[in-house]
Design an enzyme around this catalytic site. Structure first.
Site, mmCIF file in Angstrom:
data_model
loop_
_atom_site.group_PDB
_atom_site.id
_atom_site.type_symbol
_atom_site.label_atom_id
_atom_site.label_comp_id
_atom_site.label_asym_id
_atom_site.label_seq_id
_atom_site.Cartn_x
_atom_site.Cartn_y
_atom_site.Cartn_z
ATOM 1 N N GLU A 246 -3.456 71.794 2.053
ATOM 2 C CA GLU A 246 -1.976 70.809 1.950
ATOM 3 C C GLU A 246 -1.796 69.334 2.646
ATOM 4 O O GLU A 246 -2.544 68.642 3.132
ATOM 5 C CB GLU A 246 -1.193 71.955 2.094
ATOM 6 C CG GLU A 246 -1.047 73.371 0.649
ATOM 7 C CD GLU A 246 0.591 74.371 1.162
ATOM 8 O OE1 GLU A 246 1.290 73.728 1.119
ATOM 9 O OE2 GLU A 246 0.200 75.234 1.417
ATOM 10 N N LYS A 248 -0.123 66.861 4.256
ATOM 11 C CA LYS A 248 1.012 67.010 4.710
ATOM 12 C C LYS A 248 1.914 65.656 5.344
ATOM 13 O O LYS A 248 0.709 64.518 4.897
ATOM 14 C CB LYS A 248 0.609 67.550 6.320
ATOM 15 C CG LYS A 248 1.575 67.118 7.478
ATOM 16 C CD LYS A 248 0.926 67.143 8.721
ATOM 17 C CE LYS A 248 1.916 67.759 9.993
ATOM 18 N NZ LYS A 248 3.680 66.995 10.356
ATOM 19 N N ARG A 253 11.548 68.341 6.791
ATOM 20 C CA ARG A 253 11.338 70.278 6.965
ATOM 21 C C ARG A 253 13.001 70.720 6.506
ATOM 22 O O ARG A 253 13.625 70.112 6.828
ATOM 23 C CB ARG A 253 10.734 70.637 7.723
ATOM 24 C CG ARG A 253 10.220 72.337 7.502
ATOM 25 C CD ARG A 253 9.983 72.916 8.713
ATOM 26 N NE ARG A 253 9.025 74.411 8.203
ATOM 27 C CZ ARG A 253 7.581 74.806 8.418
ATOM 28 N NH1 ARG A 253 7.486 74.798 9.687
ATOM 29 N NH2 ARG A 253 7.887 75.567 8.431
ATOM 30 N N LYS A 420 -2.150 72.073 11.911
ATOM 31 C CA LYS A 420 -2.063 71.272 11.481
ATOM 32 C C LYS A 420 -3.055 69.483 11.746
ATOM 33 O O LYS A 420 -3.845 69.648 13.011
ATOM 34 C CB LYS A 420 -0.925 70.004 11.366
ATOM 35 C CG LYS A 420 -0.604 69.778 12.917
ATOM 36 C CD LYS A 420 0.825 70.111 14.170
ATOM 37 C CE LYS A 420 1.241 69.846 15.101
ATOM 38 N NZ LYS A 420 2.103 69.566 15.577
#
Ligand code: AMP
Length: 550
Positions: A246, A248, A253, A420
């Protein structure tokens, strides 16, 4: 139960630095307290009367608390202030001053834990007209029935700083010891509820079985699942076999909770920011079905539909006033990536199911509500992950996330199942124009370097102070160089000729009136000394400006 009993425990805990002893004392006390008072005692042992996610705070300024103490003891405010300076805190000062108390209320009943707790909670409920004087009245009522030692801890609880050296870890150990429950089961219950008071109560009443049944509950934030650094897209994809990649996004958040008609938005540190970004609450209401849920996403600030600096997002969530204007100036976009609760807890479902449910139930027709851009990758099409990475960077995002679609959601854990991969931030070449000698171990070294880049007409413009990233040896040789080029010295500060070029990395460019460049750098770190470069090679304000995502 008498407040004095709790105070005796506080004092005993404060009297030892050994964590095991603190745990024993607490555990013994937890066993004695009845189940209804236990959750309150647990919060109070943490120095507060609110659970960690609560928006409520007692909101009493230091000065007002000192005034209340002055009034109860019958001394002047300046005497209280002197005593605070001497003792180092308002609680300690109260204890000392109570020794001089002229009038004691002989008829007052001893304070009960429940009474102290509910009165301290009341402080948070008072707002609006004359709120300060109404708050003072409550504090006066408490303090005038208190003994010196009770006043010390009431003051400290009001300030949410108990100073007895107890944190959540000690409390968890004490609950486990008191009620003989397994720590793994207890920790899980804590992660899911974030409510140690409730966890203690259930442990006491229902033991491990009861704790095992505790689960997520919309309205109460959970500690988010965290990501590890990927060692390379190829590596991560090969490790997971099949993966979800996905974009980032570089924002904040957000954990979104809907319970009946109420929507609450929490940051990763469980702060409730619903009031700061009310428009987002509205968009979510329009886009989610009318069910209880918990979803997660990243919220970013945008301009002309493009992501802009994370700095603006921070400003938005911290803002308390002029929110209407901020809504207009800094539009937000949400990118959803996980679903933790939908009618029931979803965290034990694999990510692939959580994601597909999210896709089914959320209406993304509003511009502000999106799903994170996502592709499924296997070893065969790993290049697609690289394409997504390049596309994400080109669109101004931070990189990509690589996640294992088979995995459940594990709150509070930084694991390998979510990784990540970020772009290497660009570095800047800057020149040192000054410095400051360090403190402690580093008094002989210049620990902080004032650095500059080139403005128009090649004039030097300061842009940051860089203090980290150097080992002692480099620091020593740099300090020697600084002395060689010294032009001026005052106190711990020194100015130097612009001769030393440093390459520095940073996390972000921010606007800053404090520096001549008009911009500065977040978390600047020295990567190396560039002996191969000279003043002609350093970066310019113009380049910095073009790189700024504003
Ligand atoms: P870091 O803050 O560097 O540890 O990176 C993890 C953070 O990336 C998460 O906590 C999220 O705030 C953020 N993030 C941005 N986009 C995504 C995404 N698609 N999935 C998960 N986390 C994301």
């Amino acid at each position: 139960m008498k407040y004095q009993e709790l105070i005796t425990v506080y004092e005993a805990i404060a009297g030892t630095t050994k964590r095991l002893e603190k745990t024993d004392i607490l555990a013994e006390f937890f066993k004695k307290v009845n189940v209804d008072t236990l959750p309150k005692v647990v919060l109070m042992a943490l120095g507060t009367v609110f659970p960690p996610w609560s928006e409520e705070e007692q909101g009493l300024a230091d000065k007002l608390l000192m005034k209340a103490i002055a009034e109860v003891v019958g001394v002047s405010l300046s005497m209280v202030e002197d005593q605070v300076r001497e003792q180092g805190d308002i609680g300690g000062a109260a204890r000392e001053l109570y020794k001089k108390r002229s009038q004691t209320t002989f008829f007052s009943k001893p304070l009960e834990i429940e009474f102290v707790f509910s009165n301290l909670r009341k402080l948070a409920k008072i707002s609006g007209d004359k709120s300060q004087s109404r708050k003072i009245a409550i504090v006066l009522e408490l303090l005038s029935s208190a003994t010196g030692i009770e006043a010390k801890y009431i003051a400290r609880t009001i300030l949410e700083e108990l100073r007895i050296g107890v944190g959540e870890g000690t409390i968890r150990d004490a609950i486990s010891l008191a009620f003989n429950v397994d720590k793994v089961i207890l920790d899980r219950a804590h992660m899911l509820t974030n409510d140690l008071g409730l966890v203690a109560k259930v442990a006491k009443e229902k033991g491990e079985e009861g704790l095992g049944q505790l689960n997520l509950s919309p309205g109460k934030p959970v500690k988010p699942m965290l990501a590890q650094l990927s060692e390379g897209i190829d590596n991560s994809v090969r490790e997971m076999g099949e993966s979800i990649c996905e974009t980032k996004y570089d924002g904040i958040r957000l954990q979104i909770h809907k319970k009946e008609d109420e929507i609450n938005l929490f940051t990763r540190r469980l702060e409730n920011v619903s009031l700061a970004i009310p428009e987002m609450v509205g968009y979510i209401k329009k886009s989610f079905p009318n069910e209880n849920f918990i979803a997660e996403g990243e919220i970013i600030a945008t301009k002309n539909n493009k992501p802009i600096s994370f700095q603006y997002m921070l400003q938005r969530v911290r803002r308390k006033y002029n929110i209407e204007k901020a809504i207009e100036d800094v539009p937000l976009k949400l990118f959803l990536f996980d679903l933790l609760y939908f009618k029931k807890s979803m965290i034990d479902e694999p990510l692939a199911i959580r994601r597909s449910t999210l896709e089914e139930v959320v209406d993304t027709s509003l511009d502000q509500i999106n799903l994170s851009e996502m592709i499924k990758v296997t070893c065969e099409n790993r290049n697609d992950a690289l394409d997504l990475f390049n596309k994400s960077i080109a669109e101004g995002h931070e990189g990509i996330m690589i996640k294992d679609p088979k995995e459940p959601y594990i709150p509070g854990i930084r694991g390998k199942k979510m990784q990540k991969f970020k772009a290497e931030p660009e570095s800047l070449d800057v020149v040192v124009v000054g410095g400051t000698y360090g403190i402690g171990r580093r008094t002989n070294f210049i620990g902080s370097y004032k650095v500059a880049i080139k403005g128009e007409d090649d004039e030097l413009k300061t842009v940051a102070h860089v203090a980290t990233g150097l080992d002692d040896e480099t620091l020593a040789s740099l300090t020697d160089l600084m002395n060689k080029y010294k032009v001026h010295e005052k106190g711990t500060k020194i100015d130097v000729e612009p001769k030393i070029i440093l390459e520095i990395a940073y996390s972000e460019i921010v606007k800053s009136p404090e520096y001549e460049a008009g911009y500065s750098l977040r978390f600047p770190v020295v990567k190396r000394i560039r002996k191969d470069k000279g003043l002609a090679d350093i970066d310019t304000v113009e380049r910095l400006k073009s790189m700024f995502k504003g």
